[in-house]
Design a protein around this motif. Structure first.
Motif, PDB file in Angstrom:
ATOM      1  N   SER A 141      43.029  48.104  35.506  1.00 59.81           N
ATOM      2  CA  SER A 141      44.350  48.083  34.427  1.00 59.81           C
ATOM      3  C   SER A 141      44.086  46.016  34.857  1.00 59.81           C
ATOM      4  O   SER A 141      43.688  45.499  36.046  1.00 59.81           O
ATOM      5  CB  SER A 141      45.379  48.348  34.493  1.00 59.81           C
ATOM      6  OG  SER A 141      46.349  47.247  35.416  1.00 59.81           O
ATOM      7  N   ARG A 142      43.932  45.721  33.495  1.00 61.98           N
ATOM      8  CA  ARG A 142      44.066  44.005  33.376  1.00 61.98           C
ATOM      9  C   ARG A 142      45.121  43.502  34.178  1.00 61.98           C
ATOM     10  O   ARG A 142      44.836  42.638  35.077  1.00 61.98           O
ATOM     11  CB  ARG A 142      43.793  43.515  31.887  1.00 61.98           C
ATOM     12  CG  ARG A 142      44.444  42.088  32.214  1.00 61.98           C
ATOM     13  CD  ARG A 142      44.423  41.353  30.488  1.00 61.98           C
ATOM     14  NE  ARG A 142      45.270  41.563  30.070  1.00 61.98           N
ATOM     15  CZ  ARG A 142      46.011  41.157  29.496  1.00 61.98           C
ATOM     16  NH1 ARG A 142      45.559  40.850  28.319  1.00 61.98           N
ATOM     17  NH2 ARG A 142      47.523  41.218  28.810  1.00 61.98           N
ATOM     18  N   MET A 161      34.764  44.541  25.764  1.00 62.42           N
ATOM     19  CA  MET A 161      33.990  43.748  26.866  1.00 62.42           C
ATOM     20  C   MET A 161      32.525  45.351  26.993  1.00 62.42           C
ATOM     21  O   MET A 161      32.244  45.535  28.006  1.00 62.42           O
ATOM     22  CB  MET A 161      34.327  44.171  28.447  1.00 62.42           C
ATOM     23  CG  MET A 161      34.733  43.140  28.207  1.00 62.42           C
ATOM     24  SD  MET A 161      36.248  43.509  30.274  1.00 62.42           S
ATOM     25  CE  MET A 161      34.998  42.489  31.186  1.00 62.42           C
ATOM     26  N   MET A 201      37.260  51.194  36.220  1.00 63.61           N
ATOM     27  CA  MET A 201      38.296  50.330  35.970  1.00 63.61           C
ATOM     28  C   MET A 201      39.687  50.118  36.543  1.00 63.61           C
ATOM     29  O   MET A 201      40.171  50.444  35.339  1.00 63.61           O
ATOM     30  CB  MET A 201      38.045  49.093  35.293  1.00 63.61           C
ATOM     31  CG  MET A 201      36.128  48.829  35.464  1.00 63.61           C
ATOM     32  SD  MET A 201      35.049  48.508  36.929  1.00 63.61           S
ATOM     33  CE  MET A 201      33.645  48.017  36.623  1.00 63.61           C
ATOM     34  N   VAL A 233      43.696  43.954  38.053  1.00 61.70           N
ATOM     35  CA  VAL A 233      43.088  42.971  38.532  1.00 61.70           C
ATOM     36  C   VAL A 233      43.375  41.207  38.507  1.00 61.70           C
ATOM     37  O   VAL A 233      43.285  40.270  39.637  1.00 61.70           O
ATOM     38  CB  VAL A 233      41.559  42.282  37.657  1.00 61.70           C
ATOM     39  CG1 VAL A 233      41.138  43.858  38.258  1.00 61.70           C
ATOM     40  CG2 VAL A 233      41.793  42.588  36.486  1.00 61.70           C
ATOM     41  N   GLN A 271      32.541  36.003  33.771  1.00 61.18           N
ATOM     42  CA  GLN A 271      32.055  37.311  33.352  1.00 61.18           C
ATOM     43  C   GLN A 271      31.495  37.727  34.124  1.00 61.18           C
ATOM     44  O   GLN A 271      30.562  37.224  35.021  1.00 61.18           O
ATOM     45  CB  GLN A 271      32.483  37.161  31.799  1.00 61.18           C
ATOM     46  CG  GLN A 271      30.846  36.373  30.899  1.00 61.18           C
ATOM     47  CD  GLN A 271      29.938  36.761  30.483  1.00 61.18           C
ATOM     48  OE1 GLN A 271      30.406  37.340  29.958  1.00 61.18           O
ATOM     49  NE2 GLN A 271      29.880  34.819  29.922  1.00 61.18           N
ATOM     50  N   MET A 308      32.779  50.013  31.161  1.00 58.73           N
ATOM     51  CA  MET A 308      34.660  49.671  32.264  1.00 58.73           C
ATOM     52  C   MET A 308      35.138  51.072  32.376  1.00 58.73           C
ATOM     53  O   MET A 308      35.711  50.997  32.809  1.00 58.73           O
ATOM     54  CB  MET A 308      35.907  49.216  31.066  1.00 58.73           C
ATOM     55  CG  MET A 308      34.357  47.453  30.935  1.00 58.73           C
ATOM     56  SD  MET A 308      34.246  46.492  32.270  1.00 58.73           S
ATOM     57  CE  MET A 308      36.316  46.395  32.653  1.00 58.73           C
ATOM     58  N   SER A 367      39.293  40.133  27.390  1.00 53.74           N
ATOM     59  CA  SER A 367      38.320  41.139  26.282  1.00 53.74           C
ATOM     60  C   SER A 367      39.099  42.627  26.938  1.00 53.74           C
ATOM     61  O   SER A 367      38.570  43.306  26.920  1.00 53.74           O
ATOM     62  CB  SER A 367      37.866  40.718  25.717  1.00 53.74           C
ATOM     63  OG  SER A 367      36.707  40.940  26.724  1.00 53.74           O
ATOM     64  N   TRP A 368      39.679  42.118  28.248  1.00 52.43           N
ATOM     65  CA  TRP A 368      39.904  43.318  29.491  1.00 52.43           C
ATOM     66  C   TRP A 368      40.308  44.512  28.284  1.00 52.43           C
ATOM     67  O   TRP A 368      41.157  44.293  28.102  1.00 52.43           O
ATOM     68  CB  TRP A 368      40.744  43.039  30.513  1.00 52.43           C
ATOM     69  CG  TRP A 368      40.527  43.830  31.788  1.00 52.43           C
ATOM     70  CD1 TRP A 368      40.366  44.693  31.604  1.00 52.43           C
ATOM     71  CD2 TRP A 368      39.285  43.618  33.164  1.00 52.43           C
ATOM     72  NE1 TRP A 368      40.225  45.672  32.973  1.00 52.43           N
ATOM     73  CE2 TRP A 368      39.068  44.765  33.930  1.00 52.43           C
ATOM     74  CE3 TRP A 368      38.224  42.445  32.529  1.00 52.43           C
ATOM     75  CZ2 TRP A 368      38.583  44.663  34.906  1.00 52.43           C
ATOM     76  CZ3 TRP A 368      37.775  42.482  34.000  1.00 52.43           C
ATOM     77  CH2 TRP A 368      37.594  43.887  34.944  1.00 52.43           C
ATOM     78  N   VAL A 396      39.314  37.867  31.711  1.00 55.66           N
ATOM     79  CA  VAL A 396      40.699  39.115  31.104  1.00 55.66           C
ATOM     80  C   VAL A 396      40.489  39.474  29.544  1.00 55.66           C
ATOM     81  O   VAL A 396      41.465  39.919  29.007  1.00 55.66           O
ATOM     82  CB  VAL A 396      41.670  39.404  32.395  1.00 55.66           C
ATOM     83  CG1 VAL A 396      41.155  40.000  33.202  1.00 55.66           C
ATOM     84  CG2 VAL A 396      42.150  38.357  31.876  1.00 55.66           C
ATOM     85  N   SER A 446      42.030  47.637  27.201  1.00 58.95           N
ATOM     86  CA  SER A 446      43.356  48.306  27.482  1.00 58.95           C
ATOM     87  C   SER A 446      42.864  49.978  27.926  1.00 58.95           C
ATOM     88  O   SER A 446      43.863  50.410  28.256  1.00 58.95           O
ATOM     89  CB  SER A 446      44.476  48.294  26.590  1.00 58.95           C
ATOM     90  OG  SER A 446      43.528  48.856  24.962  1.00 58.95           O
ATOM     91  N   SER A 473      35.500  45.133  39.958  1.00 60.61           N
ATOM     92  CA  SER A 473      36.497  44.340  38.967  1.00 60.61           C
ATOM     93  C   SER A 473      37.372  43.766  39.896  1.00 60.61           C
ATOM     94  O   SER A 473      37.534  42.324  39.938  1.00 60.61           O
ATOM     95  CB  SER A 473      37.502  45.518  38.742  1.00 60.61           C
ATOM     96  OG  SER A 473      36.527  45.682  37.422  1.00 60.61           O
TER      97      SER A 473
END
Length: 328
Positions: free
Chosen positions: A256-257, A246, A254, A260, A197, A251, A235-236, A233, A238, A120
């Motif tokens: 968090s939004r 995604m 990975m 990144v 993406q 994921m 649709s990253w 991001v 939660s 990520s």
């Protein structure tokens, strides 16, 4: 290839199909020890793909000498008499694509969750580095029209939706109205990918995760690079249990939004306090893009599946627009 003095002169030319569809076909070409990739429109592709291929070439050529992971620019042919359509040759990337894995990461990223965050962070770093390319110095001043970029986004895509519209999309008016009334806190034009993406990058083999190349430049332009971030991001998930987000890649494990996005800000040097604006814009725009596929789906199950995705995206855009306290 011989006329442009490319490696492999005198060796037999072998071609291996890699991927392709209605817009482009991609083959690996081998002559002796020399390997490259040809990308060109298929015979029945729309005529505007000829211009698109030459546009892609300009971006790939401009990336040479930059820090952006990219395929090497080898050669271009704008003469359709050679192979029937314009084409370009780029370097062969010895790596892997998340789309080759059928939603399962290759080892060690599949079994060792501690290796996954790098995938990520590297993804975010790719567009962060892209945003720093001096597009004027690279001769790309005429690639896009950065002046009025955000105003044109709303006008262009609402006009497009009006032409294809076949149903009401709940939340459309709310999200559109919000975008007309808001904008970014700042706008620093730069080179952007346009469809950024996991599906459009390749990684080097093995850990730690390292990007090998950004690929598929069909939507590349000079515009607002932070829209690439919002697109990446929007649709990253939660949380690890958010299976609806995604779903085409695993994921779990990975970052968090926020993590990144912070990495993007650190590498790019751009502020991200206006992320909500880009999230609304990305969700709204993607909903319209996918609606085109849904409206022409017929009995195509893949395109029909866009139907509920579109409505969820537009509703999410409207919900975020109504709930955010962003005032830009």
């Amino acid at each position: 290839m011989d006329g442009t003095d490319l490696p492999g002169r005198g060796e037999p030319l072998r071609a291996r199909f890699l991927s392709g569809g209605t817009q482009n076909v991609i083959y690996e070409l081998t002559r002796g020890d020399a390997r490259c990739v040809i990308r060109m429109p298929p015979p029945d592709a729309p005529s505007d793909r000829d211009r698109g291929i030459l546009r892609e070439w300009r971006i790939i050529e401009a990336l040479d000498g930059t820090d952006v992971p990219h395929t090497k620019a080898i050669g271009v042919c704008d003469d359709a008499d050679v192979l029937g359509r314009p084409f370009y040759l780029m370097g062969f990337v010895d790596g892997w694509s998340p789309m080759d894995q059928h939603a399962v990461w290759p080892e060690p990223f599949n079994s060792d969750l501690s290796t996954r965050p790098g995938l990520s962070y590297q993804l975010a770093e790719g567009i962060a580095l892209l945003s720093k390319v001096d597009w004027k110095a690279k001769g790309l001043s005429d690639l896009g029209r950065p002046d009025g970029f955000h105003e044109r986004q709303v006008a262009r895509w609402t006009g497009f939706l009006d032409r294809i519209k076949g149903r009401d999309l709940p939340g459309l008016e709310v999200a559109t109205g919000w975008l007309k009334a808001h904008g970014p806190l700042d706008f620093i034009p730069g080179l952007m990918h346009g469809d950024y993406q996991f599906a459009n990058v390749m990684y080097q083999h093995g850990a730690p995760a390292r990007l090998a190349a950004l690929v598929d430049w069909e939507m590349g332009t000079v515009g607002d690079p932070k829209l690439d971030l919002g697109w990446m991001v929007q649709s990253w998930p939660s949380s690890d249990s958010d299976d609806a987000a995604m779903s085409y890649v695993d994921m779990r494990g990975m970052p968090s939004r926020d993590q990144v996005v912070a990495h993007y800000a650190e590498v790019s040097g751009r502020q991200v306090d206006d992320l909500d604006y880009y999230l609304v814009l990305a969700k709204w725009k993607l909903a319209i893009v996918l609606e085109q596929g849904f409206q022409r789906a017929g009995d195509d199950e893949k395109l029909l599946a866009f139907g509920p995705v579109v409505t969820d995206l537009m509703a999410s855009a409207a919900e975020l627009a109504e709930s955010t306290d962003y005032r830009g």
